[in-house]
Design a protein around this motif. Sequence first.
Motif, PDB file in Angstrom:
ATOM      1  N   ASP A  30      -1.706   5.748  12.075  1.00 33.88           N
ATOM      2  CA  ASP A  30      -0.946   6.798  12.743  1.00 33.88           C
ATOM      3  C   ASP A  30       0.509   6.653  12.295  1.00 33.88           C
ATOM      4  OD1 ASP A  30       0.531   8.359  14.543  1.00 33.88           O
ATOM      5  OD2 ASP A  30      -0.793   7.888  16.221  1.00 33.88           O
ATOM      6  N   SER A  31       1.124   7.718  11.862  1.00 34.04           N
ATOM      7  CA  SER A  31       2.498   7.643  11.376  1.00 34.04           C
ATOM      8  C   SER A  31       3.472   7.203  12.475  1.00 34.04           C
ATOM      9  CB  SER A  31       2.940   8.989  10.801  1.00 34.04           C
ATOM     10  OG  SER A  31       2.927   9.979  11.813  1.00 34.04           O
ATOM     11  N   LYS A  32       3.079   7.372  13.744  1.00 28.20           N
ATOM     12  CA  LYS A  32       3.944   6.947  14.843  1.00 28.20           C
ATOM     13  C   LYS A  32       3.823   5.443  15.111  1.00 28.20           C
ATOM     14  CE  LYS A  32       2.024   9.998  17.244  1.00 28.20           C
ATOM     15  NZ  LYS A  32       1.410  10.828  18.228  1.00 28.20           N
ATOM     16  N   ALA A  33       2.796   4.784  14.558  1.00 25.72           N
ATOM     17  CA  ALA A  33       2.591   3.341  14.745  1.00 25.72           C
ATOM     18  C   ALA A  33       2.201   2.725  13.404  1.00 25.72           C
ATOM     19  CB  ALA A  33       1.504   3.104  15.785  1.00 25.72           C
ATOM     20  N   PRO A  34       3.102   2.762  12.414  1.00 25.00           N
ATOM     21  CA  PRO A  34       2.751   2.355  11.052  1.00 25.00           C
ATOM     22  C   PRO A  34       2.466   0.864  10.842  1.00 25.00           C
ATOM     23  CG  PRO A  34       5.075   2.812  11.204  1.00 25.00           C
ATOM     24  CD  PRO A  34       4.477   3.212  12.518  1.00 25.00           C
ATOM     25  N   THR A  35       2.770   0.025  11.834  1.00 24.48           N
ATOM     26  CA  THR A  35       2.512  -1.404  11.645  1.00 24.48           C
ATOM     27  C   THR A  35       1.052  -1.770  11.881  1.00 24.48           C
ATOM     28  OG1 THR A  35       3.139  -1.911  13.926  1.00 24.48           O
ATOM     29  CG2 THR A  35       4.869  -2.049  12.244  1.00 24.48           C
ATOM     30  N   LYS A  36       0.282  -0.868  12.447  1.00 28.84           N
ATOM     31  CA  LYS A  36      -1.149  -1.100  12.696  1.00 28.84           C
ATOM     32  C   LYS A  36      -1.963  -0.096  11.904  1.00 28.84           C
ATOM     33  CE  LYS A  36      -0.286  -2.669  17.365  1.00 28.84           C
ATOM     34  NZ  LYS A  36      -0.585  -2.486  18.773  1.00 28.84           N
ATOM     35  N   HIS A  37      -3.142  -0.523  11.453  1.00 26.86           N
ATOM     36  CA  HIS A  37      -4.020   0.417  10.757  1.00 26.86           C
ATOM     37  C   HIS A  37      -5.480   0.050  10.995  1.00 26.86           C
ATOM     38  CE1 HIS A  37      -3.995  -2.802   7.735  1.00 26.86           C
ATOM     39  NE2 HIS A  37      -5.141  -2.290   7.323  1.00 26.86           N
ATOM     40  N   VAL A  49      -1.715  11.548  10.599  1.00 27.01           N
ATOM     41  CA  VAL A  49      -2.553  10.440  10.158  1.00 27.01           C
ATOM     42  C   VAL A  49      -2.275  10.220   8.683  1.00 27.01           C
ATOM     43  CG1 VAL A  49      -4.932   9.700   9.781  1.00 27.01           C
ATOM     44  CG2 VAL A  49      -4.340  10.950  11.855  1.00 27.01           C
ATOM     45  N   GLU A  50      -2.156   8.944   8.289  1.00 27.93           N
ATOM     46  CA  GLU A  50      -1.899   8.605   6.902  1.00 27.93           C
ATOM     47  C   GLU A  50      -3.056   7.764   6.368  1.00 27.93           C
ATOM     48  OE1 GLU A  50       2.896   8.287   6.795  1.00 27.93           O
ATOM     49  OE2 GLU A  50       1.840   6.610   7.685  1.00 27.93           O
ATOM     50  N   VAL A  51      -3.293   7.867   5.070  1.00 23.28           N
ATOM     51  CA  VAL A  51      -4.367   7.130   4.417  1.00 23.28           C
ATOM     52  C   VAL A  51      -3.765   6.245   3.338  1.00 23.28           C
ATOM     53  CG1 VAL A  51      -6.471   7.343   3.032  1.00 23.28           C
ATOM     54  CG2 VAL A  51      -5.972   9.018   4.812  1.00 23.28           C
ATOM     55  N   GLY A  52      -4.212   4.997   3.300  1.00 21.95           N
ATOM     56  CA  GLY A  52      -3.756   4.065   2.268  1.00 21.95           C
ATOM     57  C   GLY A  52      -4.951   3.554   1.487  1.00 21.95           C
ATOM     58  N   ARG A  53      -4.973   3.821   0.205  1.00 20.77           N
ATOM     59  CA  ARG A  53      -6.108   3.407  -0.631  1.00 20.77           C
ATOM     60  C   ARG A  53      -6.302   1.898  -0.560  1.00 20.77           C
ATOM     61  NH1 ARG A  53      -9.308   5.645  -4.320  1.00 20.77           N
ATOM     62  NH2 ARG A  53     -10.178   4.349  -5.948  1.00 20.77           N
ATOM     63  N   GLY A  54      -7.526   1.495  -0.239  1.00 21.73           N
ATOM     64  CA  GLY A  54      -7.849   0.078  -0.132  1.00 21.73           C
ATOM     65  C   GLY A  54      -7.350  -0.574   1.146  1.00 21.73           C
ATOM     66  N   THR A  70       0.827  -1.200   0.000  1.00 21.92           N
ATOM     67  CA  THR A  70       0.000   0.000   0.000  1.00 21.92           C
ATOM     68  C   THR A  70       0.865   1.256   0.000  1.00 21.92           C
ATOM     69  OG1 THR A  70      -1.714  -1.138   1.240  1.00 21.92           O
ATOM     70  CG2 THR A  70      -1.772   1.252   1.289  1.00 21.92           C
ATOM     71  N   ALA A  71       0.481   2.215  -0.817  1.00 25.93           N
ATOM     72  CA  ALA A  71       1.138   3.523  -0.809  1.00 25.93           C
ATOM     73  C   ALA A  71       0.380   4.402   0.179  1.00 25.93           C
ATOM     74  CB  ALA A  71       1.114   4.129  -2.204  1.00 25.93           C
ATOM     75  N   TRP A  72       1.009   4.733   1.276  1.00 23.43           N
ATOM     76  CA  TRP A  72       0.389   5.573   2.301  1.00 23.43           C
ATOM     77  C   TRP A  72       0.667   7.036   2.004  1.00 23.43           C
ATOM     78  CZ3 TRP A  72      -2.793   3.423   5.826  1.00 23.43           C
ATOM     79  CH2 TRP A  72      -2.738   2.047   5.972  1.00 23.43           C
ATOM     80  N   ARG A  73      -0.366   7.884   2.235  1.00 24.57           N
ATOM     81  CA  ARG A  73      -0.234   9.327   1.998  1.00 24.57           C
ATOM     82  C   ARG A  73      -0.623  10.075   3.259  1.00 24.57           C
ATOM     83  NH1 ARG A  73      -3.787  11.148  -2.904  1.00 24.57           N
ATOM     84  NH2 ARG A  73      -5.184  11.127  -1.144  1.00 24.57           N
ATOM     85  N   LYS A  74       0.001  11.230   3.439  1.00 25.31           N
ATOM     86  CA  LYS A  74      -0.404  12.102   4.541  1.00 25.31           C
ATOM     87  C   LYS A  74      -0.852  13.435   3.961  1.00 25.31           C
ATOM     88  CE  LYS A  74       4.103  14.054   5.687  1.00 25.31           C
ATOM     89  NZ  LYS A  74       4.996  14.394   6.769  1.00 25.31           N
ATOM     90  N   SER A  75      -1.575  14.167   4.746  1.00 24.18           N
ATOM     91  CA  SER A  75      -2.079  15.463   4.316  1.00 24.18           C
ATOM     92  C   SER A  75      -0.940  16.421   4.011  1.00 24.18           C
ATOM     93  CB  SER A  75      -2.952  16.063   5.415  1.00 24.18           C
ATOM     94  OG  SER A  75      -3.264  17.402   5.122  1.00 24.18           O
ATOM     95  N   SER A  76      -1.133  17.241   3.004  1.00 26.74           N
ATOM     96  CA  SER A  76      -0.135  18.275   2.692  1.00 26.74           C
ATOM     97  C   SER A  76      -0.040  19.289   3.829  1.00 26.74           C
ATOM     98  CB  SER A  76      -0.493  18.977   1.389  1.00 26.74           C
ATOM     99  OG  SER A  76      -1.764  19.589   1.491  1.00 26.74           O
ATOM    100  N   TYR A  77      -1.061  19.367   4.682  1.00 25.35           N
ATOM    101  CA  TYR A  77      -1.043  20.272   5.824  1.00 25.35           C
ATOM    102  C   TYR A  77      -0.071  19.796   6.903  1.00 25.35           C
ATOM    103  CZ  TYR A  77      -5.160  22.573   3.932  1.00 25.35           C
ATOM    104  OH  TYR A  77      -6.024  23.262   3.135  1.00 25.35           O
TER     105      TYR A  77
END
Length: 53
Positions: free
Chosen positions: A27-34, A17-22, A2-9
């Motif tokens: 949380d960027s501080k805990a990337p192993t869980k979603h 917070v990061e969003v992964g399509r599909g 998955t390609a994770w994205r974060k807000s430009s803000y």
Amino acid sequence: MTAWRKSSYSGTSSDCVEVGRGAGIRDSKAPTKHLPVSDKAWSAFLTEVKAGR
């Protein structure tokens, strides 16, 4: 993979917070869980946010 994205803000901050399509939201501080979120649920969420609700 998955390609994770974060807000430009977020700028260069690593605390965001990061969003992964599909995949969902994580949380960027805990990337192993979603939090799994379907495309339909994410679309409905964005519609509500854009409407200011």
